[in-house]
Scaffold this motif. Structure first.
Motif, PDB file in Angstrom:
ATOM      1  N   MET A 186       9.263  12.847  22.511  1.00  0.00           N
ATOM      2  CA  MET A 186       9.919  13.884  23.223  1.00  0.00           C
ATOM      3  C   MET A 186      10.918  13.288  24.123  1.00  0.00           C
ATOM      4  O   MET A 186      10.775  12.229  24.807  1.00  0.00           O
ATOM      5  CB  MET A 186       9.010  14.576  24.016  1.00  0.00           C
ATOM      6  N   GLU A 187      12.233  14.053  24.172  1.00  0.00           N
ATOM      7  CA  GLU A 187      13.281  13.567  25.131  1.00  0.00           C
ATOM      8  C   GLU A 187      13.291  14.364  26.352  1.00  0.00           C
ATOM      9  O   GLU A 187      13.008  15.725  26.366  1.00  0.00           O
ATOM     10  CB  GLU A 187      14.707  13.691  24.468  1.00  0.00           C
ATOM     11  N   TYR A 188      13.468  13.841  27.640  1.00  0.00           N
ATOM     12  CA  TYR A 188      13.516  14.534  28.773  1.00  0.00           C
ATOM     13  C   TYR A 188      14.969  14.342  29.309  1.00  0.00           C
ATOM     14  O   TYR A 188      15.582  13.399  29.061  1.00  0.00           O
ATOM     15  CB  TYR A 188      12.453  14.024  29.651  1.00  0.00           C
ATOM     16  N   LEU A 233      12.899  17.900  35.905  1.00  0.00           N
ATOM     17  CA  LEU A 233      12.739  17.394  34.565  1.00  0.00           C
ATOM     18  C   LEU A 233      12.572  18.493  33.488  1.00  0.00           C
ATOM     19  O   LEU A 233      11.553  19.189  33.721  1.00  0.00           O
ATOM     20  CB  LEU A 233      11.789  16.303  34.487  1.00  0.00           C
ATOM     21  N   VAL A 234      13.681  18.479  32.605  1.00  0.00           N
ATOM     22  CA  VAL A 234      13.272  19.466  31.607  1.00  0.00           C
ATOM     23  C   VAL A 234      13.172  18.749  30.332  1.00  0.00           C
ATOM     24  O   VAL A 234      13.642  17.764  29.930  1.00  0.00           O
ATOM     25  CB  VAL A 234      14.571  20.534  31.466  1.00  0.00           C
ATOM     26  N   ASP A 235      12.688  19.473  29.350  1.00  0.00           N
ATOM     27  CA  ASP A 235      12.587  19.108  28.014  1.00  0.00           C
ATOM     28  C   ASP A 235      13.621  19.400  26.958  1.00  0.00           C
ATOM     29  O   ASP A 235      14.660  20.182  27.563  1.00  0.00           O
ATOM     30  CB  ASP A 235      10.945  19.284  27.147  1.00  0.00           C
ATOM     31  N   THR A 236      13.783  19.100  25.698  1.00  0.00           N
ATOM     32  CA  THR A 236      14.897  19.391  25.012  1.00  0.00           C
ATOM     33  C   THR A 236      15.043  21.067  24.826  1.00  0.00           C
ATOM     34  O   THR A 236      15.979  21.534  24.379  1.00  0.00           O
ATOM     35  CB  THR A 236      14.418  18.871  23.623  1.00  0.00           C
ATOM     36  N   LEU A 256       9.262  20.823  33.223  1.00  0.00           N
ATOM     37  CA  LEU A 256       7.859  20.326  33.371  1.00  0.00           C
ATOM     38  C   LEU A 256       7.433  19.478  34.369  1.00  0.00           C
ATOM     39  O   LEU A 256       6.144  19.568  34.835  1.00  0.00           O
ATOM     40  CB  LEU A 256       7.750  19.180  32.199  1.00  0.00           C
ATOM     41  N   TYR A 260       1.212  18.855  31.543  1.00  0.00           N
ATOM     42  CA  TYR A 260       1.900  17.899  31.067  1.00  0.00           C
ATOM     43  C   TYR A 260       1.748  16.665  32.115  1.00  0.00           C
ATOM     44  O   TYR A 260       2.473  15.447  31.805  1.00  0.00           O
ATOM     45  CB  TYR A 260       3.483  18.205  31.152  1.00  0.00           C
ATOM     46  N   ILE A 300       5.671  11.589  32.889  1.00  0.00           N
ATOM     47  CA  ILE A 300       6.563  12.368  33.424  1.00  0.00           C
ATOM     48  C   ILE A 300       6.924  12.087  34.708  1.00  0.00           C
ATOM     49  O   ILE A 300       8.184  11.842  35.440  1.00  0.00           O
ATOM     50  CB  ILE A 300       6.390  13.871  33.156  1.00  0.00           C
TER      51      ILE A 300
END
Ligand SMILES: CC(C)(COP(=O)(O)OP(=O)(O)OC[C@H]1O[C@@H](n2cnc3c(N)ncnc32)[C@H](O)[C@@H]1OP(=O)(O)O)[C@@H](O)C(=O)NCCC(=O)NCCS
Length: 156
Positions: free
Chosen positions: A1-3, A42-45, A50, A89, A94
């Motif tokens: 997973m990219e952040y 911080l956000v995911d794709t 999160l 999460y 993270i």
């Protein structure tokens, strides 16, 4: 997973994360929407928030927090006011990514945080990220007798 880390982004979602996982270790919800503080989000794709950190980029944080602690931070100090990851999460690295983004941004500044020593997750995370305890103090904080560790990260 990219952040991806975005600054001062989707603050309403940060408020929801505060409500989800402050665990009575974090109290100052208003700091999220107060422009005095810089938020690392911080956000995911899928652009889902999160976790986030609230940074107070000034050295008068001890008086601002009303800490009963005799310590003089360097003039260029910054302070992690708080950091929270959504409970679904946690323990996936993270917090570490957010912490690294803060270190990259303030790479010439001493970075401080003050942790309730019973907060094992936060103590561990900061110690493993290279923060060192520079002072311990005890005081009544939000009605609770609290043992704090003042921690500092320095690039030297
Ligand atoms: C503290 C917090 C932000 C950590 O975020 P996280 O994303 O779960 O942390 P990470 O997964 O990046 O873990 C970083 C390190 O801390 C350790 N850690 C994290 N949670 C832990 C726990 N519950 N118990 C023991 N160690 C823990 C991890 O093992 C990891 O070590 P490693 O580098 O050897 O793998 C998160 O637990 C949280 O939101 N807590 C509630 C709010 C809070 O107390 N905030 C701090 C107040 S300033």
């Amino acid at each position: 997973m990219e952040y991806i880390i975005k600054k001062n982004y989707k603050l309403d979602d940060c408020v929801k994360i505060f409500e989800n996982n402050h665990k009575n270790f974090v109290f100052d919800k208003n700091s999220i929407t107060d422009p005095t503080y810089t938020k690392f989000v911080l956000v995911d794709t899928c652009d889902k928030v999160l976790g986030y950190a609230v940074i107070y980029p000034h050295n008068d944080f001890i008086t601002r927090e009303e800490f009963e602690c005799n310590y003089t931070p360097e003039s260029n100090s910054v302070y992690i006011w708080h950091i929270i990851v959504h409970s679904d999460y946690c323990n996936r690295g993270i917090g570490k990514i957010i912490n690294n983004a803060i270190k990259n941004e303030y790479n010439t500044c001493p970075i401080y945080c003050a942790i309730d020593t019973t907060n094992v997750a936060s103590m561990n995370m900061h110690l493993k990220q290279g923060f060192k305890v520079v002072k311990e103090f005890k005081q009544l904080f939000h009605g609770v007798d609290t043992n704090f560790a003042l921690m500092k990260y320095n690039f030297e």
